[in-house]
Design an enzyme around this catalytic site. Structure first.
Site, PDB file in Angstrom:
ATOM      1  N   LYS A 167      36.621  40.060  40.656  1.00 11.00           N
ATOM      2  CA  LYS A 167      36.517  40.065  42.122  1.00 11.00           C
ATOM      3  C   LYS A 167      35.490  41.102  42.589  1.00 11.00           C
ATOM      4  CE  LYS A 167      40.182  37.444  41.514  1.00 11.00           C
ATOM      5  NZ  LYS A 167      40.174  36.022  41.372  1.00 11.00           N
TER       6      LYS A 167
HETATM    7  C1  LIG Z   1      41.876  35.707  40.972  1.00 12.92           C
HETATM    8  C2  LIG Z   1      42.727  34.868  41.811  1.00 12.92           C
HETATM    9  C3  LIG Z   1      44.127  35.016  41.838  1.00 12.92           C
HETATM   10  C4  LIG Z   1      44.866  35.932  40.902  1.00 12.92           C
HETATM   11  O1  LIG Z   1      44.535  37.277  41.065  1.00 12.92           O
HETATM   12  P1  LIG Z   1      45.174  38.352  40.049  1.00 12.92           P
HETATM   13  O2  LIG Z   1      44.901  39.667  40.709  1.00 12.92           O
HETATM   14  O3  LIG Z   1      44.464  38.192  38.745  1.00 12.92           O
HETATM   15  O4  LIG Z   1      46.620  38.067  39.951  1.00 12.92           O
HETATM   16  C5  LIG Z   1      44.847  34.252  42.715  1.00 12.92           C
HETATM   17  N1  LIG Z   1      44.249  33.365  43.539  1.00 12.92           N
HETATM   18  C6  LIG Z   1      42.918  33.184  43.540  1.00 12.92           C
HETATM   19  C7  LIG Z   1      42.309  32.219  44.490  1.00 12.92           C
HETATM   20  C8  LIG Z   1      42.107  33.926  42.670  1.00 12.92           C
HETATM   21  O5  LIG Z   1      40.794  33.718  42.646  1.00 12.92           O
END
Ligand SMILES: *Cc1c(COP(=O)(O)O)cnc(C)c1O
Length: 380
Positions: A183
């Site tokens: 992210k």
């Molecule tokens: C990355 C992601 C998640 C999960 O995030 P984590 O912090 O790894 O649990 C959930 N929803 C979307 C749309 C994502 O891109």
């Protein structure tokens, strides 16, 4: 011949500042949620213009707590876009509720408000609104259809993004963010819950800490640290550590710089790759602020020289990492078997699953890297 480069799909920007930041909690000995997490929450809330922000261990646990706080349980239905990360759906099952998939609009990769209406029943207790790849969903259209049904924003990719000048995280009842290294800003693993609802905020604050009525820090620094708190609900341990909080403060301070830079290079990609007939660019309305967690195009396989997968393979041979945008959850074995769903039931999600392609866009890339990506794609 251009010289071959190696460009990963994503690479976090961490270094000396983050390294220095973790020193303080390590030296002080306060390692779990404490002053660093509190500061990170405060600054995150300010940046996203929300009243409450609560740090947790991931976006997945953030989404889970949102559903627990909204009292989602067996017999309830929760609407989930069919094209998203699997955990947006998994958290519904954690609560014993039913996942009701809704198709997406493949031009935005977000939930299709037109189809949403037909998915709502009197058992619908929440809608997972995913802001995929950093682009906010069409909230006005969704709210018009949803009425009073609570909206949980899955803003895992959407830190810093906005819809009509309102930042992600304050667009629904509860917002959820991720700080996974893929992210825009990262704490290794980590997540944040946002809300403007004081009651939900207080409840989620207890839920992430075993259901305890006060936090460990409050107890430790209170008049009677030796008295254990009350537990009025069943909770979880979803606390973020202060080591992560310290990193998060530094990362958050760079968020807008990161997004501005990504915006600049997203514009570059659009300008240079927009001419390619088979390379369908991500669409952004002018009143949306894209968070650019990733740059995802659709490959028009009828016009492209090769299939999407062959294009990905050829780019990998040239050192350029690509990925499908994400997956269609209804096509994953577990969900396909559980609910007996055929891939064609959600054609938008299937199309995105089969033909989307993320190309590298991150803050460790140089001008030469971007030019190399463009030239390599143009030469296919
Ligand atoms: C990355 C992601 C998640 C999960 O995030 P984590 O912090 O790894 O649990 C959930 N929803 C979307 C749309 C994502 O891109």
């Amino acid at each position: 011949m251009i010289e071959k480069r190696n460009i990963p799909i994503s690479l976090p920007v961490t270094g000396e500042e983050e390294w220095q930041a973790v020193k303080e909690p390590l030296m002080s000995g306060w390692l779990t949620s404490g002053p660093k997490v509190r500061q990170f929450e405060k600054e995150f809330a300010k940046r996203h213009e929300v009243k409450h922000a609560l740090a947790v261990t991931s976006a997945t646990t953030a989404l889970h707590l949102a559903l627990v706080a909204l009292d989602i349980k067996e017999g309830d239905e929760v609407i989930v876009p069919a094209f998203t990360w699997v955990s947006t759906a998994n958290v519904v099952l954690y609560q014993g509720a039913k996942v009701v998939f809704c198709d997406i609009d493949p031009t935005t990769f977000n939930i299709d408000p037109k189809q949403l209406k037909s998915k709502i029943t009197n058992r619908t207790k929440a809608i997972m609104v995913v802001h995929l790849f950093g682009l906010c969903a069409d909230m006005d259209a969704i709210k018009q259809v949803a009425g009073d049904i609570p909206l949980v924003e899955d803003g895992a990719c959407a830190a810093g993004a906005a819809y009509k000048n309102v930042p992600a995280g304050g667009l629904g009842d509860v917002g959820c963010f991720s700080f996974h290294p893929r992210k825009s800003v990262t704490t290794g693993e980590g997540g944040m819950i946002t809300t403007n609802n004081a009651e939900l905020g207080e409840k989620m604050g207890m839920l992430r800490n075993h259901g305890a009525s006060i936090s460990e820090e409050q107890r430790h620094h209170g008049p009677k640290p030796f008295i254990l708190p009350d537990f009025n609900m069943m909770g979880y341990n979803y606390r973020m550590t202060d080591l992560q909080g310290a990193v998060g403060i530094v990362q958050l301070s760079k968020l807008d710089l990161f997004i501005d830079e990504r915006q600049k290079w997203a514009d570059f990609y659009k300008e240079k790759l927009g001419e390619i007939e088979w390379f369908k660019l991500p669409q952004v309305n002018s009143d949306f602020k894209h968070g650019w967690q990733s740059f995802v195009a659709l490959i028009d396989e009828d016009k492209a020289p090769f299939s999407r997968n062959t294009i990905m393979e050829k780019l990998q041979e040239q050192g350029i990492s690509t990925r499908p945008g994400t997956h269609a959850v209804h096509m994953l074995n577990y969900y396909a078997d559980k609910y007996e769903i055929e891939p064609d039931e959600f054609p938008g999600a299937k199309l995105a699953n089969d033909t989307s392609m993320a190309i590298p866009l991150h803050n460790r890339m140089t001008k030469d890297d971007y030019e190399y990506v463009v030239q390599t794609i143009l030469s296919l």
